[in-house]
Design an enzyme around this catalytic site. Structure first.
Site, PDB file in Angstrom:
ATOM      1  CG  ASN A  57      -2.226   0.895   0.575  1.00 15.40           C
ATOM      2  OD1 ASN A  57      -1.894   2.066   0.747  1.00 15.40           O
ATOM      3  ND2 ASN A  57      -2.662   1.058   1.959  1.00 15.40           N
ATOM      4  CG  ASN A  78      -5.041   5.213  -3.952  1.00 15.38           C
ATOM      5  OD1 ASN A  78      -5.549   4.356  -2.601  1.00 15.38           O
ATOM      6  ND2 ASN A  78      -4.458   4.893  -4.821  1.00 15.38           N
ATOM      7  CG  ASP A  79      -5.789   2.420   1.169  1.00 10.61           C
ATOM      8  OD1 ASP A  79      -5.420   2.265   0.511  1.00 10.61           O
ATOM      9  OD2 ASP A  79      -5.432   1.863   2.915  1.00 10.61           O
ATOM     10  N   GLY A 136      -6.119  -2.262   0.340  1.00  9.36           N
ATOM     11  CA  GLY A 136      -5.390  -0.773  -0.475  1.00  9.36           C
ATOM     12  C   GLY A 136      -3.884  -1.425  -0.814  1.00  9.36           C
ATOM     13  CG  ASP A 142      -8.724 -14.367 -16.650  1.00  2.98           C
ATOM     14  OD1 ASP A 142      -7.982 -15.051 -16.215  1.00  2.98           O
ATOM     15  OD2 ASP A 142     -10.132 -14.402 -17.193  1.00  2.98           O
ATOM     16  CD  GLU A 196      -6.014 -18.684 -16.916  1.00  2.15           C
ATOM     17  OE1 GLU A 196      -6.186 -19.080 -16.091  1.00  2.15           O
ATOM     18  OE2 GLU A 196      -7.325 -17.747 -17.370  1.00  2.15           O
TER      19      GLU A 196
END
Length: 625
Positions: free
Chosen positions: A144, A149-150, A169, A336, A365
């Protein structure tokens, strides 16, 4: 003194005109709510650019553009809020264009649009390859760097580190601040799980349910922060890989809430989820129903399945990918759920990107468990050619090797089909791959059990695992935290358990493993070994692109060589619980006139003229002299 009546009438007229101007201006601004791509680049190999304009009833307007730029096509859908305008940018220099939107031959509003200059040699950018080591990060769980900006006022899920599956975070700033740590591991490339906005109500930290694919999630930072991450990596001669998702978006994506067309996503009469049996894609006996459900079924209810057979969708995703490459100066993609999407559409998507950037690497993937199914998906595969298919995908993930890594080092007493023969058998099928050196090799990632948990935190077995992926063909990938002994049991604790916070990534953490002084003795043991191994690998071309010769394992001992014309590396695994001696005469084909070898892990020199003795559960990596 002026006549008050005249003064009032004059100013009334002025205010009426001002009000009309303001209303017109407000109407023009409200008319266009989104423009995507938000800007583009001059001098692209493919000059056609499809711009999506989004706004209330925008389809009723006729579009034109300045600077003598040709509009090649305008497409409307059943949703009047979308207008897809395709222009030809060939020979158009970097400039600011102006789109005009007319109604009944009158300009109702205009929209500026920028064509920017590309970076020098952008098309020839060098991507990641077998000379690299990739460090995989889940950014929310790594560090973090900016606690401010959490949480974000607009985004639904707020920061809550006490919730295992919540937002903790970690952010882009946390990665930037710890690039020296990552580099010290011998890593040359950073792959971060998706950083674009994911506004799901819960468990949004993984980023795979994106709600805006042109915007970095505010809880990670800004678009500018992402560009800065790329820049800081490049200053250290490191690379950035973006995790890209073509198969699905999140249910909260703004376009899902107002679909451009019903066929933008795959839909069934009733909700239908994929059965995940991707073998049906290449199965010549498969039913059409099974194939349809595999490709068009949704991954989960919160991830609508994108229909890449729709040309508008395919173009949108192709341009979005290219935009990020140019804008953030990317060095590669990991994609993905690659083969959950239409195979032809994905082939075209990969081809469009690699045509623009011939050296750009993309690893898909392809989570399958035999080499024939895996190799089908690599570019120029002869297996794919049986069905007249070429994926145009440069790289796949070696899930078959990962399967063997999860058990082989527990096989103390080898028989016909267990122990080190598992690795030997895996590599005997490399002939199926058109380019084995480009395959991604790994022991674990953010979707699998942690390797340290698998091997009960046995440091000896960790060394065996890491040495294997560092010395076999392909591109090695290390999952964050394993290098300090982090574990996690997916079976017991779910995804959150294999995606724990990195100790020291948060202010107030009691243990800071990001610094040498902060590591426990146990963490330092893991870190020091990992750093030494992969730092050595950075400069050894034999394990990058050298040939490989291996020998059938005997007595659970596996020997292979990586070599070029000028350098030879001999790798010897003793997977027994007891000390073993190995006669070297059997390996004369590769030992040739070499007399000794220095173990890069211990610095010890071995006489290889007749016999080598190995400790229990050990490996030596000898640079032959």
């Amino acid at each position: 003194m002026n006549n008050p009546k005249t003064f009032f009438q004059t100013n009334l007229s002025f205010f009426k005109i001002l009000l009309i101007v303001l209303l017109f201006s407000a109407s023009a601004k409200a008319q266009i709510q989104k423009v995507e791509p938000p800007f583009w680049y001059a001098g692209m190999k493919n000059p056609e650019l499809q711009i999506m304009f989004y706004g209330k009833n925008i389809a009723q307007y006729e579009a034109s553009v300045s600077n003598n730029v040709e509009i090649k096509n305008v497409e409307k859908t059943e949703n009047p809020n979308y207008l897809f305008v395709t222009i030809d940018t060939k020979d158009v220099k970097a400039s600011e264009l102006v789109f005009s939107f007319k109604n009944k031959n009158k300009v109702a509003f205009t929209q500026k649009y920028s064509l920017k200059e590309r970076r020098a040699n952008s098309a020839d950018r060098k991507s990641y390859d077998a000379s690299d080591m990739i460090y995989l990060i889940m950014p929310d769980r790594f560090a973090n760097g900016n606690p401010k900006n959490d949480s974000d006022a607009i985004l639904t899920e707020k920061g809550n580190r006490t919730e295992p599956g919540g937002r903790h975070g970690g952010d882009i700033e946390g990665i930037i601040k710890n690039l020296d740590y990552i580099s010290s591991l011998g890593a040359t490339t950073v792959w971060s799980t998706p950083l674009c906005e994911d506004n799901d109500a819960k468990h949004s930290y993984h980023g795979y349910g994106q709600s805006d694919v042109y915007k970095i999630d505010a809880r990670y930072g800004t678009n500018e922060d992402y560009v800065r991450l790329s820049s800081e990596l490049h200053k250290k001669d490191m690379k950035l890989v973006m995790d890209y998702v073509t198969n699905h978006w999140g249910i909260t994506h703004w376009m899902i809430k107002d679909l451009p067309t019903k066929s933008w996503i795959n839909q069934f009469e009733n909700y239908t989820q994929t059965h995940h049996r991707r073998e049906v894609i290449t199965d010549i006996h498969a039913s059409k129903l099974d194939q349809e459900i595999c490709v068009d079924g949704w991954f989960v209810p919160s991830m609508p399945d994108l229909n890449l057979r729709n040309p508008l969708v395919a173009k949108y995703l192709t341009q979005n990918a290219i935009w990020w490459i140019e804008y953030a100066n990317l060095d590669g993609f990991r994609v993905d759920t690659y083969n959950y999407s239409d195979a032809t559409a994905m082939s075209n998507w990969a081809k469009a990107i690699t045509t623009e950037y011939p050296s750009f690497n993309i690893v898909g993937e392809i989570w399958m468990h035999n080499q024939a199914n895996l190799s089908y998906w690599q570019k120029d595969s002869k297996i794919g050619a049986i069905e007249n298919y070429n994926s145009n995908l440069p790289s796949v993930m070696d899930f078959t090797l990962q399967d063997q890594i999860g058990s082989a080092f527990n096989d103390d007493n080898a028989n016909w089909d267990n122990g080190m023969i598992k690795f030997y058998n895996n590599f005997t099928l490399d002939y199926l791959y058109p380019n084995p050196n480009s395959i991604l090799v790994f022991a674990e990632n953010h979707d699998t059990d942690r390797i340290n948990n698998t091997y009960k935190y046995d440091f000896t077995k960790y060394k065996l695992v890491m040495t294997l992926i560092a010395t076999v063909r392909g591109i090695p990938q290390l999952y964050y935290g394993s290098e300090i002994g982090m574990g996690g049991d997916k079976g017991k604790g779910g995804d959150a358990d294999i995606r724990q916070d990195f100790p020291g990534g948060w202010a107030g953490d009691k243990n800071n493993a990001l610094t040498a002084a902060g590591r426990t003795a146990e963490q330092a043991k893991y870190f020091d070994f990992t750093s030494k191994l992969f730092t050595w690998r950075k400069s050894n071309e034999a394990v990058h692109f050298g040939k490989m010769t291996h020998y059938i394992p005997e007595n659970n001992i596996y020997v292979y060589f990586r070599y070029t014309d000028t350098k030879t590396v001999m790798v010897v695994f003793n997977n027994n619980a007891k000390e073993q001696s190995v006669k070297t005469s059997r390996f004369k084909e590769n030992i040739k006139n070499f007399k000794s070898g220095k173990d890069v892990l211990t610095g010890k020199t071995f006489d290889i003229s007749s016999e080598i003795t190995l400790e229990p559960k050990s490996v030596i990596v000898l640079e032959l002299e």
